[in-house]
Scaffold this motif. Sequence first.
Motif, PDB file in Angstrom:
ATOM      1  N   HIS A 256       0.817  -1.220   0.000  1.00 33.75           N
ATOM      2  CA  HIS A 256       0.000   0.000   0.000  1.00 33.75           C
ATOM      3  C   HIS A 256       0.847   1.266   0.000  1.00 33.75           C
ATOM      4  O   HIS A 256       0.334   2.356  -0.262  1.00 33.75           O
ATOM      5  CB  HIS A 256      -0.979   0.003   1.187  1.00 33.75           C
TER       6      HIS A 256
ATOM      7  N   ARG B  38      -6.991  -2.654  -5.897  1.00 30.84           N
ATOM      8  CA  ARG B  38      -7.704  -3.098  -4.700  1.00 30.84           C
ATOM      9  C   ARG B  38      -8.192  -4.541  -4.824  1.00 30.84           C
ATOM     10  O   ARG B  38      -8.172  -5.307  -3.859  1.00 30.84           O
ATOM     11  CB  ARG B  38      -8.878  -2.140  -4.442  1.00 30.84           C
TER      12      ARG B  38
ATOM     13  N   ASN C 194      -1.674   2.561  -5.679  1.00 29.11           N
ATOM     14  CA  ASN C 194      -2.885   3.350  -5.430  1.00 29.11           C
ATOM     15  C   ASN C 194      -4.068   2.415  -5.163  1.00 29.11           C
ATOM     16  O   ASN C 194      -4.708   1.916  -6.099  1.00 29.11           O
ATOM     17  CB  ASN C 194      -3.172   4.256  -6.626  1.00 29.11           C
ATOM     18  N   TYR C 195      -4.368   2.199  -3.885  1.00 26.36           N
ATOM     19  CA  TYR C 195      -5.437   1.263  -3.526  1.00 26.36           C
ATOM     20  C   TYR C 195      -6.826   1.873  -3.640  1.00 26.36           C
ATOM     21  O   TYR C 195      -7.816   1.209  -3.347  1.00 26.36           O
ATOM     22  CB  TYR C 195      -5.187   0.678  -2.132  1.00 26.36           C
ATOM     23  N   SER C 196      -6.918   3.121  -4.066  1.00 28.32           N
ATOM     24  CA  SER C 196      -8.238   3.662  -4.386  1.00 28.32           C
ATOM     25  C   SER C 196      -8.679   3.218  -5.776  1.00 28.32           C
ATOM     26  O   SER C 196      -9.843   3.355  -6.143  1.00 28.32           O
ATOM     27  CB  SER C 196      -8.210   5.200  -4.312  1.00 28.32           C
ATOM     28  N   HIS C 197      -7.739   2.671  -6.541  1.00 25.35           N
ATOM     29  CA  HIS C 197      -8.062   2.167  -7.881  1.00 25.35           C
ATOM     30  C   HIS C 197      -8.562   0.732  -7.771  1.00 25.35           C
ATOM     31  O   HIS C 197      -7.915  -0.117  -7.147  1.00 25.35           O
ATOM     32  CB  HIS C 197      -6.825   2.225  -8.777  1.00 25.35           C
TER      33      HIS C 197
ATOM     34  N   THR D 246      -2.271   6.234 -12.942  1.00 28.49           N
ATOM     35  CA  THR D 246      -3.234   6.186 -11.827  1.00 28.49           C
ATOM     36  C   THR D 246      -3.027   4.972 -10.923  1.00 28.49           C
ATOM     37  O   THR D 246      -3.566   4.930  -9.820  1.00 28.49           O
ATOM     38  CB  THR D 246      -4.682   6.163 -12.358  1.00 28.49           C
TER      39      THR D 246
END
Length: 483
Positions: free
Chosen positions: A347, A358, A351-354, A400
């Motif tokens: 992490h 994830r 980018n764990y918002s992607h 991203t």
Amino acid sequence: MEYTKYEKNFEGLNITDEMLSPNSITRQLSDQISLAKAFVVIAKESNNLQFAWELSAQIRNSQVLLSSAATRRAPLTTRESETAIRDMALLLFQAQQLHYDSATMIMRLKAKIQVLDEQMGIVNEKSSKYGQIAAEEIPKGLYCLGIRLTTEWFGNSNLQRKMNERIKIQTKLRDNSLYHFCVFSDNILATSVVVNSTALNSKNPSMVVFHLVTDEINYIAMKAWFAMNTFRGVTVEVQKFEDFKWLNASYVPVLKQLQDSETQSYYFSGHNDDGRTPIKFRNPKYLSMLNHLRFYIPEVFPALKKLVFLDDDVVVQKDISGLFSVDLNSNVNGAVETCMETFHRYHKYLNYSHPLIREHFDPDACGWAFGMNVFDLVEWRKRNVTAIYHYWQEKNVDRTLWKLGTLPPGLLTFYGLTEPLDPSWHVLGLGYTNVDPHLIEKGAVLHFNGNSKPWLKIGMEKYKPLWEKYVDYNHPLLQHIEC
């Protein structure tokens, strides 16, 4: 007066019955002194030095009274303390009139903190930029060394003959019973240190084969250097990646991305992006083919089955032939893990918002290091690992999934395909932090990862000798290097 229930709390404290009295003169003076000390600080902050001096003088007067009472072991009387209390009260009232009250000072301090934060942000940004420039600078000595070597190559037919004679030993370059290492670099001296340190610490240097890949600009100079130095009989091959015809934009995502106008603008325009993206994320070196060539090792060396990849900022200080007998348990990549608690886990890099990240990767998976890796090329080809790299590199065309470098795509590419190695094989951090001396002593490969490379002026002085001991400064081309 009954204070028995508080007696235990006051044991060991210099508190008398007189101080506990609601009419205590000693306590009144002590409270005034405490408040006055705070106002002294505030007055100085407000540049009201005269008022700060007056407060300090009155504080001293009150302290003299308290000291006198303590010495004679008798409470202060109203008569002897009246003047001091009145004078201090007047100064404290004056402080309030000057808006030295808590609410006003909190607002002023908040405003000052905000200004300091903004100034610190500007300083940090400048420091980052200048540090990055210093780290990417090519020292004049290295630049001139390349020029002198190129001149030497074209003016000395013996060098060309020596290299041609060595190239005739083609069987060694494909012999899988030998120890094969590769370095991808445009830095001649750094690459020389890697080869020299490996050779000097090898028990069987004649079994060591180095495969060096550089670029067109440094190709002749690199060949000249390794033709005129023997390195205890280690076999050295020098290639340039421009000769790999399969390395083209139709096959390699990074080369394809370099043709994109938006990518070119991001890395090469010089616009500051309004500060939204840190300068280190926009360094063109992260799109360098020499940097990404590590994902094409089976194609660069099609005859090899096992190979150790070394970065050009490492020093080898022990025999590392044992790496070739390490069981990778059907994995492709052998590497030293770098996670300690939450630091250097997935992490931190991705980018764990992607949703793509994830859904496919455990955020707490342990990171590992590039720079000293054992690759099983048979397993690599069987699992088509390069295609995995291509998939993720193409998905990140808009940056991203990750921002920086080759490690994040490496973590994705070799996820579930990495065998942890003993940490003593690869000790990191000598280019940016303090490293435990015991780890350095035990380490087989020392890695100067970070901006402070040992060949730069900004290198960490205490670690430079570990690198410089493998540079022959008596070599004619390394004395008084001038272009």
